[in-house]
Design a protein around this motif. Structure first.
Motif, mmCIF file in Angstrom:
data_model
loop_
_atom_site.group_PDB
_atom_site.id
_atom_site.type_symbol
_atom_site.label_atom_id
_atom_site.label_comp_id
_atom_site.label_asym_id
_atom_site.label_seq_id
_atom_site.Cartn_x
_atom_site.Cartn_y
_atom_site.Cartn_z
ATOM 1 N N ARG A 186 1.067 -1.097 0.235
ATOM 2 C CA ARG A 186 0.045 -0.030 -0.022
ATOM 3 C C ARG A 186 0.415 1.335 0.103
ATOM 4 O O ARG A 186 0.497 2.745 0.750
ATOM 5 N N ALA A 187 2.435 1.055 -0.740
ATOM 6 C CA ALA A 187 2.718 2.356 -0.578
ATOM 7 C C ALA A 187 3.585 2.216 -1.513
ATOM 8 O O ALA A 187 4.770 0.612 -1.910
ATOM 9 N N VAL A 188 4.566 2.894 -1.842
ATOM 10 C CA VAL A 188 6.087 3.313 -2.385
ATOM 11 C C VAL A 188 6.797 3.800 -2.079
ATOM 12 O O VAL A 188 6.767 5.571 -2.203
ATOM 13 N N THR A 189 7.802 3.982 -2.044
ATOM 14 C CA THR A 189 9.243 4.761 -1.678
ATOM 15 C C THR A 189 9.827 5.667 -2.630
ATOM 16 O O THR A 189 10.207 4.835 -3.941
ATOM 17 N N PHE A 190 10.350 6.540 -2.736
ATOM 18 C CA PHE A 190 11.009 7.082 -3.894
ATOM 19 C C PHE A 190 12.047 8.929 -2.934
ATOM 20 O O PHE A 190 11.887 8.525 -2.038
ATOM 21 N N THR A 191 13.362 9.439 -3.094
ATOM 22 C CA THR A 191 13.809 9.871 -3.415
ATOM 23 C C THR A 191 13.756 11.096 -3.908
ATOM 24 O O THR A 191 13.282 11.335 -5.083
ATOM 25 N N GLY A 192 14.614 12.183 -3.437
ATOM 26 C CA GLY A 192 14.538 13.489 -4.113
ATOM 27 C C GLY A 192 14.380 14.698 -2.446
ATOM 28 O O GLY A 192 14.368 14.001 -1.663
ATOM 29 N N ASN A 193 14.520 16.023 -4.095
ATOM 30 C CA ASN A 193 14.641 16.922 -1.933
ATOM 31 C C ASN A 193 12.924 17.545 -1.796
ATOM 32 O O ASN A 193 12.133 17.171 -2.722
ATOM 33 N N LEU A 194 13.237 18.640 -1.181
ATOM 34 C CA LEU A 194 11.541 19.048 -0.793
ATOM 35 C C LEU A 194 10.829 20.062 -2.034
ATOM 36 O O LEU A 194 9.179 19.658 -1.982
ATOM 37 N N GLY A 195 11.333 20.171 -3.374
ATOM 38 C CA GLY A 195 11.138 20.759 -4.096
ATOM 39 C C GLY A 195 10.301 19.275 -4.670
ATOM 40 O O GLY A 195 8.658 19.690 -5.226
ATOM 41 N N GLU A 196 11.118 18.105 -4.547
ATOM 42 C CA GLU A 196 10.130 16.994 -5.524
ATOM 43 C C GLU A 196 8.792 16.703 -4.417
ATOM 44 O O GLU A 196 7.819 16.096 -5.407
ATOM 45 N N LEU A 197 8.908 17.276 -3.544
ATOM 46 C CA LEU A 197 8.318 16.092 -2.471
ATOM 47 C C LEU A 197 7.203 17.067 -2.240
ATOM 48 O O LEU A 197 6.006 16.950 -2.608
ATOM 49 N N TYR A 198 6.855 18.813 -3.245
ATOM 50 C CA TYR A 198 6.072 19.025 -3.560
ATOM 51 C C TYR A 198 5.340 18.767 -4.549
ATOM 52 O O TYR A 198 4.807 18.812 -5.055
ATOM 53 N N ARG A 199 6.697 18.800 -5.398
ATOM 54 C CA ARG A 199 6.037 18.255 -6.933
ATOM 55 C C ARG A 199 5.122 17.011 -7.344
ATOM 56 O O ARG A 199 4.367 16.555 -7.356
ATOM 57 N N ALA A 200 5.556 15.548 -5.947
ATOM 58 C CA ALA A 200 4.740 14.830 -6.560
ATOM 59 C C ALA A 200 3.746 15.247 -5.346
ATOM 60 O O ALA A 200 2.390 14.365 -5.424
ATOM 61 N N ASN A 201 3.142 16.132 -4.158
ATOM 62 C CA ASN A 201 1.625 16.000 -3.545
ATOM 63 C C ASN A 201 0.926 17.156 -5.039
ATOM 64 O O ASN A 201 0.358 16.610 -4.721
ATOM 65 N N TYR A 202 2.041 17.603 -5.829
ATOM 66 C CA TYR A 202 0.910 18.508 -6.913
ATOM 67 C C TYR A 202 0.422 17.429 -7.448
ATOM 68 O O TYR A 202 -0.261 18.000 -8.598
ATOM 69 N N CYS A 203 1.426 16.891 -8.073
ATOM 70 C CA CYS A 203 1.176 15.887 -9.723
ATOM 71 C C CYS A 203 0.860 14.287 -9.505
ATOM 72 O O CYS A 203 0.282 14.240 -10.417
#
Ligand SMILES: C[S@@+](CC[C@H](N)C(=O)[O-])C[C@H]1O[C@@H](n2cnc3c(N)ncnc32)[C@H](O)[C@@H]1O
Length: 380
Positions: free
Chosen positions: A32-49
């Protein structure tokens, strides 16, 4: 930084595909989850996209604990004041699979005590708790003695896109609607019909996909906006870059329902989403509809039948199968239904099946290629 995108059971593969196509690194599938890596900007993008994630959490501390005192002490040691300030309201979300820790309510209480005690000891003032609309959500996950403390970057689940103000009795979760469209591999161009549209979730998500509109386009708030690290300029940049890919839809999307009130709801929701120009709305009984094109896709979730006798439901689903076969040759059909005798009575050969959940309800995604002879057995 490592992040965890949570989703509902059965959607892990499609979420991983989404993360990869959005160029995220170190994508790994969990339950029920998928992990990934990135910076805070990429976290924002993940939430948005991301269309198929329900929430995205950021693990900030991992440790072992065998009892509540040890748990309290280790949570107290986390430098909470670096992550948010005492003026923010908090909520603790706990999941525990452990013999040592069983009562999630008590664990939430202990976690809250540790966080607010630390603030009070340092600043003599502490954050308040808000169970309804908190600024900060702290996620505690315990598996046996292993504890992971995360900050939930989303807050309200990401299916809450911000457009659906009107719903019928059984609205489909927006994440699930999006996932059905993505699993079906719709080409974003050909005719898409939801002939039992209810509040219009599938056609609206389809229009979002066809126009490359990010699912967060109408959402105002994410929990990361209350973090001390929040960078408003970065979020604006992320949104602008994603919004630059928005384009007019080439697809014809039809949204119809037997119930005129539902068609009005769907219309108003689509208006809120900014998608109304890309969707045709009709008040129509599915069994009166006729094929006007040689190919396309039907995606819908027919009534589950809580209020319908099983015998009637079996006939209803059998009639759906028959109408699809006779009226929609050359089409692909995708139905989401409960896994029961009614769904089986549709009588068409499935080309794909996936077990999914609409909230707590176990469902079946069933895909059919409709061509001459696709009827499995005699109509009842
Ligand atoms: C489970 S709801 C669909 C929910 C929808 N996906 C949403 O997100 O709100 C099923 C819908 O099928 C519609 N329906 C039932 N029988 C129908 C028929 N014969 N033709 C068209 N619509 C029908 C109902 O009015 C109801 O809105």
């Amino acid at each position: 930084m490592k992040f965890i995108a949570k989703t509902s059971a059965g959607l892990e593969d499609i979420l991983a595909e989404e993360l990869l196509s959005n160029n995220y690194s170190d994508v790994k599938i969990l339950r029920r989850a998928v992990t990934f890596t990135g910076n805070l900007g990429e976290l924002y993008r993940a939430n948005y996209c991301l269309r198929t994630a329900l929430r995205i959490i950021w693990p900030i501390s991992e440790f072992t604990a065998v009892n509540e005192t040890e748990l309290y002490n280790k949570i107290y040691e986390i430098p909470w004041e670096d992550y948010f300030d005492y003026r923010k309201s908090i909520y603790i979300d706990v999941s525990a699979y452990s013999n040592n820790f069983r009562h999630t309510g008590f664990l939430a209480q202990k976690t809250k005590d540790a966080v607010v005690d630390r603030f009070r000891d340092k600043f003599t003032i502490r954050p308040s708790v808000d169970k309804i609309d908190p600024d900060i959500v702290i996620n505690v996950h315990i598996y046996e003695d292993n504890v992971t403390i995360s900050l939930d970057s989303s807050g309200k689940t990401l299916n809450q896109r911000g457009y659906r103000k009107f719903t019928g009795e059984a609205p489909l979760n927006e994440v699930l609607a999006s996932a059905m469209i993505l699993i079906s591999k719709w080409d974003k161009k050909s005719l898409l019909i939801d002939p039992m549209c209810g509040s219009g979730t599938i056609p609206i998500e389809a229009a979002y996909i066809a126009t490359n509109t990010p699912p967060g386009f109408n959402r105002k708030y994410y929990s990361f906006m209350s973090w001390s690290s929040y960078n408003e300029k970065e979020l604006t940049f992320v949104k602008e870059r994603a919004n630059a890919d928005i384009m007019p839809s080439e697809a014809e999307i039809i949204c119809s329902d037997l119930n005129p009130e539902m068609v009005d709801f769907a219309f108003n929701n689509a208006k809120n989403a900014g998608m109304v120009d890309y969707i045709t709305f009709k008040k129509e009984d599915f069994f009166d509809t006729k094929q006007t094109q040689n190919a396309g896709i039907i995606i819908c979730n027919p009534p589950y039948g809580e209020r319908i006798q099983m015998d009637d439901l079996i006939t209803f689903y059998n009639n759906i199968g028959s109408h699809l076969k006779h009226q929609y040759q050359g089409f692909k059909a995708v139905l989401l239904s409960m896994d029961n005798d009614a769904a089986k009575s549709i009588g068409l050969k499935t080309s794909k099946k996936v077990k999914l959940f609409n909230g707590p309800i176990e469902c079946k995604y069933q895909e059919y290629n409709l061509y001459q002879g696709s009827r499995k057995h005699k109509e009842v």
